[in-house]
Enzyme design. Sequence first.
Site, mmCIF file in Angstrom:
data_model
loop_
_atom_site.group_PDB
_atom_site.id
_atom_site.type_symbol
_atom_site.label_atom_id
_atom_site.label_comp_id
_atom_site.label_asym_id
_atom_site.label_seq_id
_atom_site.Cartn_x
_atom_site.Cartn_y
_atom_site.Cartn_z
ATOM 1 N N LYS A 11 7.863 1.080 8.891
ATOM 2 C CA LYS A 11 9.089 1.696 9.396
ATOM 3 C C LYS A 11 8.861 2.504 10.684
ATOM 4 O O LYS A 11 7.715 2.753 11.073
ATOM 5 C CB LYS A 11 9.684 2.579 8.301
ATOM 6 C CG LYS A 11 10.121 1.785 7.067
ATOM 7 C CD LYS A 11 10.702 2.710 6.011
ATOM 8 C CE LYS A 11 11.168 1.944 4.789
ATOM 9 N NZ LYS A 11 11.769 2.846 3.789
ATOM 10 N N PHE A 59 23.363 7.811 1.228
ATOM 11 C CA PHE A 59 22.334 7.827 2.273
ATOM 12 C C PHE A 59 22.343 6.587 3.162
ATOM 13 O O PHE A 59 21.532 6.473 4.086
ATOM 14 C CB PHE A 59 20.941 8.006 1.651
ATOM 15 C CG PHE A 59 20.563 6.922 0.671
ATOM 16 C CD1 PHE A 59 20.067 5.699 1.101
ATOM 17 C CD2 PHE A 59 20.699 7.136 -0.699
ATOM 18 C CE1 PHE A 59 19.716 4.702 0.203
ATOM 19 C CE2 PHE A 59 20.347 6.149 -1.614
ATOM 20 C CZ PHE A 59 19.859 4.928 -1.152
ATOM 21 N N THR A 93 8.158 6.206 -3.873
ATOM 22 C CA THR A 93 9.038 6.488 -2.733
ATOM 23 C C THR A 93 8.894 7.927 -2.261
ATOM 24 O O THR A 93 8.871 8.206 -1.066
ATOM 25 C CB THR A 93 10.504 6.196 -3.114
ATOM 26 O OG1 THR A 93 10.596 4.836 -3.554
ATOM 27 C CG2 THR A 93 11.439 6.412 -1.944
ATOM 28 N N ARG A 104 1.985 5.775 1.057
ATOM 29 C CA ARG A 104 2.934 6.887 1.161
ATOM 30 C C ARG A 104 2.277 8.245 0.948
ATOM 31 O O ARG A 104 2.662 9.221 1.582
ATOM 32 C CB ARG A 104 4.099 6.657 0.210
ATOM 33 C CG ARG A 104 4.989 5.512 0.702
ATOM 34 C CD ARG A 104 6.108 5.232 -0.241
ATOM 35 N NE ARG A 104 7.041 4.254 0.312
ATOM 36 C CZ ARG A 104 7.728 3.412 -0.430
ATOM 37 N NH1 ARG A 104 7.612 3.430 -1.750
ATOM 38 N NH2 ARG A 104 8.561 2.561 0.134
ATOM 39 N N ASN A 114 9.416 7.247 4.727
ATOM 40 C CA ASN A 114 8.313 6.961 3.817
ATOM 41 C C ASN A 114 7.405 5.816 4.277
ATOM 42 O O ASN A 114 6.681 5.238 3.483
ATOM 43 C CB ASN A 114 8.843 6.730 2.403
ATOM 44 C CG ASN A 114 9.785 5.553 2.311
ATOM 45 O OD1 ASN A 114 9.807 4.686 3.177
ATOM 46 N ND2 ASN A 114 10.574 5.511 1.247
ATOM 47 N N HIS A 117 8.333 -0.410 3.523
ATOM 48 C CA HIS A 117 9.225 -1.057 2.553
ATOM 49 C C HIS A 117 8.478 -2.258 2.010
ATOM 50 O O HIS A 117 7.749 -2.932 2.743
ATOM 51 C CB HIS A 117 10.520 -1.546 3.229
ATOM 52 C CG HIS A 117 11.258 -2.559 2.405
ATOM 53 N ND1 HIS A 117 12.153 -2.196 1.433
ATOM 54 C CD2 HIS A 117 11.182 -3.917 2.369
ATOM 55 C CE1 HIS A 117 12.616 -3.295 0.854
ATOM 56 N NE2 HIS A 117 12.043 -4.350 1.403
#
EC number: 2.7.4.6
Length: 140
Positions: A11, A59, A93, A104, A114, A117
């Site tokens: 990410k 969210f 998560t 993580r 985090n 994915h």
Amino acid sequence: MAIERTFSILKPDATERNITGAINALIEKAGLRIVAQKRIRMTRDQAETFYAVHKERPFFGELVDFMISGPVVVQVLEGEGAIAKYRDVMGATDPSKAADGTIRKLHAKSIGENSVHGSDAAETAKIEIAQFFSGNEIVG
């Protein structure tokens, strides 16, 4: 255990901090092969489609905004039990609840940022892979 493929995203919080190599090292150390990988900037449409399952969640907008805020690295990973193995390597998560040594625990900034994915099931993996890769881009 069967050889599987799973989908991964590194990410924007990971690309921003230039830790994609460190994350890839953890993936490969776990026995997973990176058989396709590209760095892209997701469009809003791509992010909304990808996270459509969360559309009604509070969210959703923040998640989409985050995913288009910078480059991401999309990947196809392959190996024995790849889906479960990658989920183990990613960790919980919530990074404060993630096991030591997981991506993580080591790299995530927060629940929202985090770092990674990973697909949660074989059918999901097929759909997610097809959203970003064509067959000739996956070289196992």
